[in-house]
Design an enzyme around this catalytic site. Structure first.
Site, short mmCIF file in Angstrom:
data_model
loop_
_atom_site.label_atom_id
_atom_site.label_comp_id
_atom_site.label_asym_id
_atom_site.label_seq_id
_atom_site.Cartn_x
_atom_site.Cartn_y
_atom_site.Cartn_z
NE ARG A 47 -11.44 25.34 -5.74
CZ ARG A 47 -12.09 24.69 -5.11
NH1 ARG A 47 -12.76 23.59 -5.91
NH2 ARG A 47 -12.40 24.77 -3.97
CG ASN A 65 -8.99 22.94 -5.15
OD1 ASN A 65 -8.33 24.08 -5.80
ND2 ASN A 65 -9.48 22.90 -4.08
#
Length: 124
Positions: A47, A65
């Site tokens: 990320r 996530n």
């Protein structure tokens, strides 16, 4: 508006400078695409690297996530930058990630941004 400086030569080696103003209408089509990335993409700073790449490209949107072990998100920006990010998500990711598959959905043209920046959304 684009301003051009034109150089024209005259006799006796005299150079004449003239200005010309040209109006250019550049249409910057914006695109929005949802994505989900499969493989080893959690616990490997995926990320963070995704946000950094999106920021470099000037994209807006988010990523997070999922409980399925994937990373999903949405990106918005000029067509060419979105295409670059799609390629990056399919092939590069973070250094420790292993991308098995990248799904892209809801690929559509938009008139304006929905987001102000590209953010990492946290699990609740």
């Amino acid at each position: 508006m684009v301003r051009l400086l034109l150089l024209t030569t005259l006799t006796s080696s005299v150079i004449k400078l003239s200005h010309c103003t040209v109006s250019a209408s550049v249409s910057m089509a914006l695109r929005s695409v949802d994505f989900e990335i499969f493989g080893r993409v959690q616990g490997v700073f995926f990320r963070k690297y995704t946000k950094n790449q999106a920021d470099k490209l000037g994209l807006k949107g988010w990523c997070m996530n999922t409980s399925r072990g994937t990373v999903q998100g949405q990106m918005q920006g000029p067509n060419d930058k979105v295409e670059s990010m799609m390629q990056w998500l399919k092939t590069t990711g973070s250094p420790s990630s292993k991308i098995d598959k990248a799904d892209f959905n809801n690929n559509k043209e938009i008139d304006d941004y929905t987001f102000k920046s590209f953010d990492i959304r946290r699990d609740d």
